[in-house]
Design an enzyme around this catalytic site. Structure first.
Site, PDB file in Angstrom:
ATOM      1  N   SER A 124       0.812  -1.207   0.000  1.00 35.20           N
ATOM      2  CA  SER A 124       0.000   0.000   0.000  1.00 35.20           C
ATOM      3  C   SER A 124       0.852   1.266   0.000  1.00 35.20           C
ATOM      4  O   SER A 124       1.624   1.515  -0.908  1.00 35.20           O
ATOM      5  CB  SER A 124      -0.959  -0.040   1.198  1.00 35.20           C
ATOM      6  N   ASP A 150      -0.988   1.279  -3.919  1.00 39.08           N
ATOM      7  CA  ASP A 150      -1.801   0.192  -4.480  1.00 39.08           C
ATOM      8  C   ASP A 150      -3.170   0.660  -4.943  1.00 39.08           C
ATOM      9  O   ASP A 150      -3.994  -0.150  -5.378  1.00 39.08           O
ATOM     10  CB  ASP A 150      -1.930  -0.965  -3.486  1.00 39.08           C
TER      11      ASP A 150
END
Length: 449
Positions: free
Chosen positions: A101, A245
């Site tokens: 992420s 992400d």
């Protein structure tokens, strides 16, 4: 949380436990076994962001999946919510994302979606974890004639873009709208620009040249300053910053002001209520949400409930209570009418749709919510004892809470994805919140750092 799985899958420094090739292979094996059933030819999708270590982990996962007699479909670089969508639309048994992420490139992670596009429930993650940690897989391996195959999927990005465009009202157009996108050198670097271009917008793209090491480096949702400057330079209508992400979004208005995730939630919830799409007249927020969101929703006659930090907990509350929108101040927003998980591009599309529907610039829409002064400090920690068991920390928190009284609040919690403690203070002025937040953070560093 288990020993391997945190609030958002398994994470760590790449090539160090637990983010090793060996662990990825075992996760692939265990996941494949969980979704095997007699008389069925199972398949698992694998996607990743742009981190260098993604290649290593991708190949290890494929080896594990195929060794258990399950087929692996490699999607390549695609946002996390893209895997959630494709897993469901292709009727795959599961989808796996290799990403950490918003973390730096040195980190990586593995998270898993069920065939319905939702993240795995805790009990399934724990079952996978048990198989790995207790070495239960060697005796489960199939015969050589039953091994799985690996395939590459060439049209995944196009399929996902079609889905994204369908979340924008067909009667609206983005012709003449200037949009600046910060793709964080991450998973959205091709999908986001292509989506907005195909919707008719004039697109300027920043940080869309990933090299495996520059993901999230001074860019993306955590560093919107460059985006804000570019919006002003281009005279753009709006700017959007994604994380590595692509599951979270930070928006910038035409004046260069950075909006919080809470402001985005308030704007979208208001439009949904007007259109009769705000199911149960309810918004799900988290303990980290700004007080201003609760105040704004109350003024709009919209109910809200609070849950723990983490998009999986937001989703659980949404499903349990019939809500169609929920999210976090960090920019994770879930629109259940469109998707099963937070999607930064979907969120951006809903923001720009709100601008078109209301006929107002984003700076005007943002006035729906007053952001209360808030300071957040992240402190790296070596240990994670219960906060209530650290006397010095309990004392300083109590002292600050007494000084703030009813005009503010304190929240101290551990990150679910990194070795750090987050200290958040809200209060009447930015100066006070910064002062008190530093006081608590200093004690956290001294006691736990």
């Amino acid at each position: 949380m288990g020993k391997l799985f945190g609030t958002d899958g398994v994470r760590g420094v790449a090539n160090e436990y637990p983010m090793t090739a060996e662990m990825a292979l075992n996760i692939g094996r265990a996941t494949a076994f969980m979704f095997k059933r007699e008389g069925h030819n199972p398949k698992i999708l694998i996607g990743k962001d742009t981190r260098l270590s993604g290649y290593m982990l991708e190949n290890a996962l494929v080896s594990g999946i195929c060794s258990m007699g399950v087929n692996a479909i490699l999607v390549g670089v695609i946002p996390t919510p893209g895997i959630a969508y494709l897993t469901s639309s292709m009727r795959a048994d599961a989808g796996i994302v290799i990403s950490a992420s918003h973390n730096p490139f040195q980190d990586n992670g593995i998270k898993i979606f069920s065939g319905d596009g939702f993240k795995l429930p805790d009990e399934t993650e724990l079952a996978i974890e048990d198989m790995i940690l207790n070495n239960k897989m060697d005796q489960l391996l199939p015969r050589v004639s039953e091994l799985g195959k690996a395939y590459r999927m060439d049209d995944a990005r196009g399929r996902y873009i079609v889905f994204l465009k369908h979340t924008f009202p067909r009667e609206l157009s983005l012709e003449g709208v200037k949009v600046v996108l910060d793709c964080a050198n991450g998973a959205t670097y091709r999908v986001a620009p292509e989506t907005f271009y195909e919707l008719g917008a004039e697109v300027t793209t920043l940080f869309d040249d990933p090299d495996g090491r520059n993901i999230n480096v001074n860019c993306g949702s955590q560093y919107p300053e460059t985006l804000a400057a570019e919006v002003l330079k281009q005279g753009a209508d709006v700017g959007f910053a994604f994380d590595g992400d692509g599951d979270r979004l930070i928006a910038v208005d035409e004046k260069g002001n950075v909006l919080t995730g809470d402001q985005v939630i308030a704007i979208c919830a208001n439009v949904m209520k007007k259109e009769g799409k705000l199911t149960k007249n309810l918004v799900v927020r988290t303990v980290m949400s700004n007080i201003g969101l609760s105040v704004a929703l109350e003024k709009l006659d919209i109910n809200s409930i609070m849950t723990k930090v983490g998009d999986r907990y937001v989703l659980e509350e949404m499903q349990a209570n019939g809500s169609s929108i929920g999210g976090e101040d960090s920019g994770h927003v879930i629109f259940l009418q469109h998707h099963t998980t937070g999607d930064g591009i979907v969120t951006a599309i809903q923001v720009i749709a709100a601008m078109k529907k209301e006929g107002k610039p984003l700076s005007d829409l943002a006035k729906i919510m007053d952001v209360f002064p808030q300071t957040l400090i992240n402190v790296d920690t070596k240990s994670r004892p219960e906060i209530s068991t650290v006397p010095e920390l309990v004392a300083v928190i109590k002292s600050v809470e007494e000084k703030l009284g009813t005009s503010g609040r304190v929240l101290v919690r551990y990150s679910g994805t990194q070795n750090m403690c987050r200290v958040m203070v809200e209060g009447p002025t930015q100066e006070e919140t910064l002062k008190y937040c530093k006081q608590i953070a200093d004690v956290v560093k001294e006691e736990l750092g």
